[in-house]
Design a protein around this motif. Sequence first.
Motif, PDB file in Angstrom:
ATOM      1  N   VAL A  33       0.835  -1.202   0.000  1.00  0.00           N
ATOM      2  CA  VAL A  33       0.000   0.000   0.000  1.00  0.00           C
ATOM      3  C   VAL A  33       0.870   1.252   0.000  1.00  0.00           C
ATOM      4  CG1 VAL A  33      -1.644   1.361   1.360  1.00  0.00           C
ATOM      5  CG2 VAL A  33      -1.993  -1.094   1.059  1.00  0.00           C
ATOM      6  N   GLY A  34       1.943   1.242   0.790  1.00  0.00           N
ATOM      7  CA  GLY A  34       2.819   2.405   0.833  1.00  0.00           C
ATOM      8  C   GLY A  34       3.678   2.562  -0.394  1.00  0.00           C
ATOM      9  N   GLY A  47       6.260   5.787   2.725  1.00  0.00           N
ATOM     10  CA  GLY A  47       5.025   5.147   2.295  1.00  0.00           C
ATOM     11  C   GLY A  47       4.596   4.046   3.244  1.00  0.00           C
ATOM     12  N   ALA A  53       1.151   3.999   5.270  1.00  0.00           N
ATOM     13  CA  ALA A  53       0.242   2.859   5.120  1.00  0.00           C
ATOM     14  C   ALA A  53      -0.035   2.196   6.467  1.00  0.00           C
ATOM     15  CB  ALA A  53       0.838   1.848   4.151  1.00  0.00           C
ATOM     16  N   VAL A  57      -6.297   0.391  -3.092  1.00  0.00           N
ATOM     17  CA  VAL A  57      -5.137   1.211  -3.472  1.00  0.00           C
ATOM     18  C   VAL A  57      -4.502   0.685  -4.747  1.00  0.00           C
ATOM     19  CG1 VAL A  57      -2.796   1.865  -2.801  1.00  0.00           C
ATOM     20  CG2 VAL A  57      -4.662   2.058  -1.154  1.00  0.00           C
ATOM     21  N   ARG A  65      -4.116   3.040  -7.630  1.00  0.00           N
ATOM     22  CA  ARG A  65      -2.735   3.470  -7.850  1.00  0.00           C
ATOM     23  C   ARG A  65      -1.835   2.240  -7.763  1.00  0.00           C
ATOM     24  NH1 ARG A  65       0.160   8.232  -7.677  1.00  0.00           N
ATOM     25  NH2 ARG A  65       2.308   8.069  -6.891  1.00  0.00           N
ATOM     26  N   LEU A  77       0.878   4.154  -2.563  1.00  0.00           N
ATOM     27  CA  LEU A  77       0.648   5.567  -2.288  1.00  0.00           C
ATOM     28  C   LEU A  77       1.865   6.427  -2.616  1.00  0.00           C
ATOM     29  CD1 LEU A  77      -1.246   5.240   1.129  1.00  0.00           C
ATOM     30  CD2 LEU A  77      -2.219   5.689  -1.136  1.00  0.00           C
TER      31      LEU A  77
END
Length: 643
Positions: A236-237, A244, A248, A289, A293, A297
């Motif tokens: 996610v990060g 990140g 996250a 996410v 993306r 993130l």
Amino acid sequence: MSTSGLIVQLLNGLASASSLFLVAAGLSLIFGVTRIVNFAHGSFFMVGIYTAYTLVERLGGVLGFWSALLLAAIAVGILGAVVEVVLLRRIYKAPELFQLLATFALVLVIKDAALWLWGPEELLGPRAPGLRGAVEILGRQFPSYDLFLIAVGPVVLGLVWLLLTRTRFGTLVRAATQDREMVSALGVNQAWLFTAVFALGALLAGLGGALQLPREPATLEMDLHIIGAAFVVVVVGGMGSLPGAFLAALLVAELKAICIWLGVVNLFGLEVSFSKLTLMVDFLVMAAVLVWRPWGLLGKAQASSRYVGVPEEPLRRSGVGYQGFVAAMALGLAAVPLLTEAASYTTVLLIDLLIAALFATSLHFIMGPAGMHSFGHAAYFGLGAYAAALFVREAGMSMEAALVLAPLVAALGAFVYGWFAVRLSGVYLAMLTLAFAQITWAVAYQWDTFTGGSNGLTGVWPSAAFADKRMYYWLTLALVGLGIWWLRRVLFSPFGYALRAGRDSGLRADAIGIDVKRMQWAAFVVAGAVGGLAGALFAFSKGSISPESLSVTKSIDGLVMVLLGGIQTLAGPVVGAISFTWLHDTVARNTDYWRAMLGGTILLLVLLFPQGLAGYGKQMRDRFTALRRNAAPSVGSLAKVTP
């Protein structure tokens, strides 16, 4: 649902986020430099808390307690360095999935080592000296130690950031993250750089585990629990991004805290238990996410490694000899029940082997020819199993009808999940499939009125015609053979060749008019249907089904089967499934430390046969054939010069 309760839960979330960040930060560093998806990282977390428990007992006192936490982290860092030097350094040039297999085997070895050293009981450490009390926040008590943990996360983030941005070591780490081969070309000792990074990552995981000692007991299940959450945070990060990972960790931990605070809420007359969402909220976040993306993130696309796996050879139709061998094997398998009793253990084991072979072959279909790595293939196995059980129990269908319809349910699940998954690639695609599988598992685990919840469904037996185990074995043999034959036929069809073209060169395939994403989507559906058939056969063979068939452990078992047999050959998944299932059964029945024995065996096979068992067998056969061809002319030439 008071405001004070929300504040306290948010603070709990911050404390949990700090601990989770420490594990995720180490995992992110290791992946960023070495490109290894390290399944053993959760084991370092577990060893950290166990080591801290032992050191606290030995040292005692205020100074001894805090020293024990730091010493435990350092000890785990040293363990990580040893693992990297002894094992991982030998397989850096192996295909990345085999590196994953090696770290999974390491999980099994470390778990049984912990069982031998500390026993199976939960071990709860003492409270932290100086931080045993609580502070009052809006009329509620909040542990002082949790306030300390809230501060640890940002402090560690700052220290690691300074290390990476203000030192030569950090410059080399950041350079290796972008292009590790170029760093080696510039004269940097790449091997020791990898060792240092791996040790640092393990140290952070060990520190995260040690700091949990006053909060929760040390258990042998901590490794798999934390590694799933750490993977979510890292993905996610953004892979390789420490800020990140911190962001996250905050996002996931705070969402879980809010779900706990909400509890059960009445929405439009329907009671919704938000507290149950804590089992899947992190994977829901990861799925959302990655769809929105794909690189996370704060992440970005990783530079591809120049070390690639051995490409799969062009498809060749089987010769008469191979077809004869397969026919003889089928006849031999069909004759086995005639030589045993009706419900003998051999017959039951053979049914398990056949089902495992079909499951592994369906996973290989999207991993090998399609080039899509899935960490969540158990979703389709479980959907097929649950669908078959529900069709029989709730709809009153016959077993034969359920076996026809259950694969269609699994194919429908693959149709939905695959639409999102094929838009990603590499580790991000693998993690999205893991997210979907865990969401499916959480639904099955908690939907008590429909799936039976954690107890599952029982009373799912074959129809009267196949009640005899031998009859059910022959049915399984026929359906498994048909499923494997159909997948092979698909690979030799124009669709199969187009699928391989998209795997080998997506741009070229697109240039000649192949819709690569649509082909991959269709491959997901085909693999899901066959995986669902394996699940349905499993449900009737056991007479029951539980959420374990959807768990991440089942998906990992499928990965191990495919990789153990060899992803470059069509026979690989069958060989791997039979080898792994037989090893698992044999070792588990003969020793209490079966995980260590199984993990050690897998490690040995990975080091000796980096292309898998079937791949090694094919390599030896090709080498023998080449030697025979080269030897024939030399004999003739000798005859010419002989007087």
